[in-house]
Design a protein around this motif. Structure first.
Motif, PDB file in Angstrom:
ATOM      1  N   MET A   1       0.849  -1.185   0.000  1.00 50.81           N
ATOM      2  CA  MET A   1       0.000   0.000   0.000  1.00 50.81           C
ATOM      3  C   MET A   1       0.893   1.246   0.000  1.00 50.81           C
ATOM      4  O   MET A   1       1.942   1.264   0.607  1.00 50.81           O
ATOM      5  CB  MET A   1      -0.900  -0.014   1.239  1.00 50.81           C
ATOM      6  N   SER A   2       0.459   2.292  -0.671  1.00 52.44           N
ATOM      7  CA  SER A   2       1.244   3.518  -0.720  1.00 52.44           C
ATOM      8  C   SER A   2       0.975   4.374   0.514  1.00 52.44           C
ATOM      9  O   SER A   2      -0.052   4.263   1.160  1.00 52.44           O
ATOM     10  CB  SER A   2       0.918   4.297  -1.991  1.00 52.44           C
ATOM     11  N   LYS A   3       1.915   5.237   0.787  1.00 52.37           N
ATOM     12  CA  LYS A   3       1.808   6.110   1.961  1.00 52.37           C
ATOM     13  C   LYS A   3       1.028   7.369   1.617  1.00 52.37           C
ATOM     14  O   LYS A   3       0.993   7.817   0.473  1.00 52.37           O
ATOM     15  CB  LYS A   3       3.205   6.485   2.456  1.00 52.37           C
ATOM     16  N   VAL A   4       0.425   7.938   2.648  1.00 52.98           N
ATOM     17  CA  VAL A   4      -0.323   9.189   2.540  1.00 52.98           C
ATOM     18  C   VAL A   4       0.184  10.122   3.635  1.00 52.98           C
ATOM     19  O   VAL A   4       0.518   9.673   4.731  1.00 52.98           O
ATOM     20  CB  VAL A   4      -1.841   8.935   2.714  1.00 52.98           C
ATOM     21  N   SER A   5       0.220  11.410   3.329  1.00 49.41           N
ATOM     22  CA  SER A   5       0.601  12.410   4.337  1.00 49.41           C
ATOM     23  C   SER A   5      -0.638  13.155   4.808  1.00 49.41           C
ATOM     24  O   SER A   5      -1.505  13.511   4.009  1.00 49.41           O
ATOM     25  CB  SER A   5       1.591  13.415   3.753  1.00 49.41           C
ATOM     26  N   VAL A   6      -0.705  13.378   6.126  1.00 52.52           N
ATOM     27  CA  VAL A   6      -1.760  14.187   6.722  1.00 52.52           C
ATOM     28  C   VAL A   6      -1.099  15.365   7.423  1.00 52.52           C
ATOM     29  O   VAL A   6       0.039  15.269   7.875  1.00 52.52           O
ATOM     30  CB  VAL A   6      -2.635  13.374   7.697  1.00 52.52           C
ATOM     31  N   TYR A   7      -1.830  16.476   7.502  1.00 53.39           N
ATOM     32  CA  TYR A   7      -1.300  17.712   8.063  1.00 53.39           C
ATOM     33  C   TYR A   7      -2.273  18.275   9.089  1.00 53.39           C
ATOM     34  O   TYR A   7      -3.477  18.268   8.868  1.00 53.39           O
ATOM     35  CB  TYR A   7      -1.121  18.775   6.972  1.00 53.39           C
ATOM     36  N   ARG A   8      -1.716  18.800  10.170  1.00 50.93           N
ATOM     37  CA  ARG A   8      -2.533  19.517  11.153  1.00 50.93           C
ATOM     38  C   ARG A   8      -1.853  20.848  11.444  1.00 50.93           C
ATOM     39  O   ARG A   8      -0.653  20.894  11.735  1.00 50.93           O
ATOM     40  CB  ARG A   8      -2.676  18.711  12.446  1.00 50.93           C
ATOM     41  N   LYS A   9      -2.634  21.935  11.357  1.00 51.11           N
ATOM     42  CA  LYS A   9      -2.101  23.270  11.631  1.00 51.11           C
ATOM     43  C   LYS A   9      -2.708  23.795  12.919  1.00 51.11           C
ATOM     44  O   LYS A   9      -3.910  23.712  13.134  1.00 51.11           O
ATOM     45  CB  LYS A   9      -2.412  24.217  10.476  1.00 51.11           C
ATOM     46  N   GLU A  10      -1.858  24.319  13.777  1.00 50.97           N
ATOM     47  CA  GLU A  10      -2.265  24.976  15.018  1.00 50.97           C
ATOM     48  C   GLU A  10      -1.501  26.294  15.100  1.00 50.97           C
ATOM     49  O   GLU A  10      -0.597  26.542  14.300  1.00 50.97           O
ATOM     50  CB  GLU A  10      -1.943  24.106  16.233  1.00 50.97           C
ATOM     51  N   HIS A  11      -1.836  27.122  16.058  1.00 56.07           N
ATOM     52  CA  HIS A  11      -1.106  28.382  16.208  1.00 56.07           C
ATOM     53  C   HIS A  11      -0.932  28.720  17.682  1.00 56.07           C
ATOM     54  O   HIS A  11      -1.652  28.227  18.544  1.00 56.07           O
ATOM     55  CB  HIS A  11      -1.802  29.526  15.471  1.00 56.07           C
ATOM     56  N   PHE A  12       0.085  29.550  17.906  1.00 54.91           N
ATOM     57  CA  PHE A  12       0.310  30.098  19.242  1.00 54.91           C
ATOM     58  C   PHE A  12       0.964  31.461  19.083  1.00 54.91           C
ATOM     59  O   PHE A  12       1.569  31.764  18.055  1.00 54.91           O
ATOM     60  CB  PHE A  12       1.159  29.154  20.114  1.00 54.91           C
ATOM     61  N   ASN A  13       0.793  32.281  20.100  1.00 52.68           N
ATOM     62  CA  ASN A  13       1.377  33.620  20.114  1.00 52.68           C
ATOM     63  C   ASN A  13       2.428  33.650  21.210  1.00 52.68           C
ATOM     64  O   ASN A  13       2.162  33.205  22.329  1.00 52.68           O
ATOM     65  CB  ASN A  13       0.311  34.673  20.407  1.00 52.68           C
ATOM     66  N   ALA A  14       3.606  34.150  20.876  1.00 51.30           N
ATOM     67  CA  ALA A  14       4.671  34.181  21.877  1.00 51.30           C
ATOM     68  C   ALA A  14       5.627  35.331  21.588  1.00 51.30           C
ATOM     69  O   ALA A  14       5.769  35.776  20.451  1.00 51.30           O
ATOM     70  CB  ALA A  14       5.438  32.859  21.889  1.00 51.30           C
ATOM     71  N   ALA A  15       6.275  35.776  22.648  1.00 53.78           N
ATOM     72  CA  ALA A  15       7.307  36.810  22.544  1.00 53.78           C
ATOM     73  C   ALA A  15       8.672  36.158  22.725  1.00 53.78           C
ATOM     74  O   ALA A  15       8.790  35.085  23.329  1.00 53.78           O
ATOM     75  CB  ALA A  15       7.091  37.872  23.616  1.00 53.78           C
ATOM     76  N   HIS A  16       9.679  36.816  22.191  1.00 54.23           N
ATOM     77  CA  HIS A  16      11.048  36.353  22.401  1.00 54.23           C
ATOM     78  C   HIS A  16      12.021  37.493  22.134  1.00 54.23           C
ATOM     79  O   HIS A  16      11.660  38.531  21.604  1.00 54.23           O
ATOM     80  CB  HIS A  16      11.379  35.129  21.534  1.00 54.23           C
ATOM     81  N   ARG A  17      13.240  37.254  22.530  1.00 47.76           N
ATOM     82  CA  ARG A  17      14.351  38.163  22.244  1.00 47.76           C
ATOM     83  C   ARG A  17      15.480  37.303  21.696  1.00 47.76           C
ATOM     84  O   ARG A  17      15.860  36.306  22.312  1.00 47.76           O
ATOM     85  CB  ARG A  17      14.830  38.870  23.508  1.00 47.76           C
ATOM     86  N   LEU A  18      15.997  37.693  20.546  1.00 45.91           N
ATOM     87  CA  LEU A  18      17.159  36.998  20.003  1.00 45.91           C
ATOM     88  C   LEU A  18      18.404  37.668  20.566  1.00 45.91           C
ATOM     89  O   LEU A  18      18.601  38.883  20.410  1.00 45.91           O
ATOM     90  CB  LEU A  18      17.151  37.033  18.473  1.00 45.91           C
ATOM     91  N   TYR A  19      19.213  36.857  21.240  1.00 49.74           N
ATOM     92  CA  TYR A  19      20.323  37.419  22.009  1.00 49.74           C
ATOM     93  C   TYR A  19      21.306  36.302  22.342  1.00 49.74           C
ATOM     94  O   TYR A  19      20.903  35.200  22.701  1.00 49.74           O
ATOM     95  CB  TYR A  19      19.758  38.009  23.310  1.00 49.74           C
ATOM     96  N   ASN A  20      22.578  36.605  22.200  1.00 50.80           N
ATOM     97  CA  ASN A  20      23.620  35.662  22.611  1.00 50.80           C
ATOM     98  C   ASN A  20      24.356  36.284  23.797  1.00 50.80           C
ATOM     99  O   ASN A  20      25.046  37.291  23.639  1.00 50.80           O
ATOM    100  CB  ASN A  20      24.588  35.385  21.463  1.00 50.80           C
ATOM    101  N   PRO A  21      24.228  35.702  24.999  1.00 50.62           N
ATOM    102  CA  PRO A  21      24.827  36.317  26.191  1.00 50.62           C
ATOM    103  C   PRO A  21      26.353  36.325  26.164  1.00 50.62           C
ATOM    104  O   PRO A  21      26.968  37.066  26.923  1.00 50.62           O
ATOM    105  CB  PRO A  21      24.302  35.453  27.343  1.00 50.62           C
ATOM    106  N   GLU A  22      26.955  35.568  25.276  1.00 50.92           N
ATOM    107  CA  GLU A  22      28.417  35.550  25.144  1.00 50.92           C
ATOM    108  C   GLU A  22      28.940  36.751  24.356  1.00 50.92           C
ATOM    109  O   GLU A  22      30.143  36.994  24.341  1.00 50.92           O
ATOM    110  CB  GLU A  22      28.866  34.251  24.453  1.00 50.92           C
TER     111      GLU A  22
END
Length: 136
Positions: A1-22
């Motif tokens: 039997m051949s394979k099938v792909s299924v997809y599920r989309k969800e969402h979230f809201n988040a904050a962040h800071r891109l930063y390297n402490p070094e």
């Protein structure tokens, strides 16, 4: 039997800071620009989970989409939604929360909960125009 792909989309809201402490503040500003704002900034993330496998002849499913939705909600959305990723989550206390790192963390959180017989790919949209996939 051949394979099938299924997809599920969800969402979230988040904050962040891109930063390297070094690095110095100057280098962080040069590399990360506005994304290095000390107060952070936010995104409306879209996460798409792709599972590929054989169709179960008894159910007609590759994977129960309600089960997949519940798993994403419990492992990802409830963990990251309306959080400051740098300050409010264990996963990013010492890991720069770039889209590349976030997608890998999401993959690891879900991979442990989904049978290895399913191929899995995670797509994470940070904006409409910026998105990442793992594994590549």
């Amino acid at each position: 039997m051949s394979k099938v792909s299924v997809y599920r989309k969800e969402h979230f809201n988040a904050a962040h800071r891109l930063y390297n402490p070094e690095w110095s503040d100057e280098k962080n500003d040069a590399v990360f620009g506005k994304c290095n704002n000390p107060n952070g900034h936010g995104h409306n993330y879209e996460v798409i989970v792709k599972l590929t496998g054989e169709v179960d002849p008894e159910t007609g499913y590759v994977y129960d989409m309600k089960k997949l939705s519940d798993l994403i909600q419990g492992q990802v959305v409830e963990r990251f939604d309306h959080k400051n990723l740098n300050l409010d989550t264990e996963e990013f206390k010492h890991l720069n929360p770039t889209a590349e790192n976030i997608v890998k963390v999401i993959y690891d959180l879900l991979r442990d909960k989904i049978d290895e017989k399913y191929e899995m790919k995670i797509t994470l949209y940070e904006t409409e125009r910026n998105f990442v996939e793992y594994p590549a």
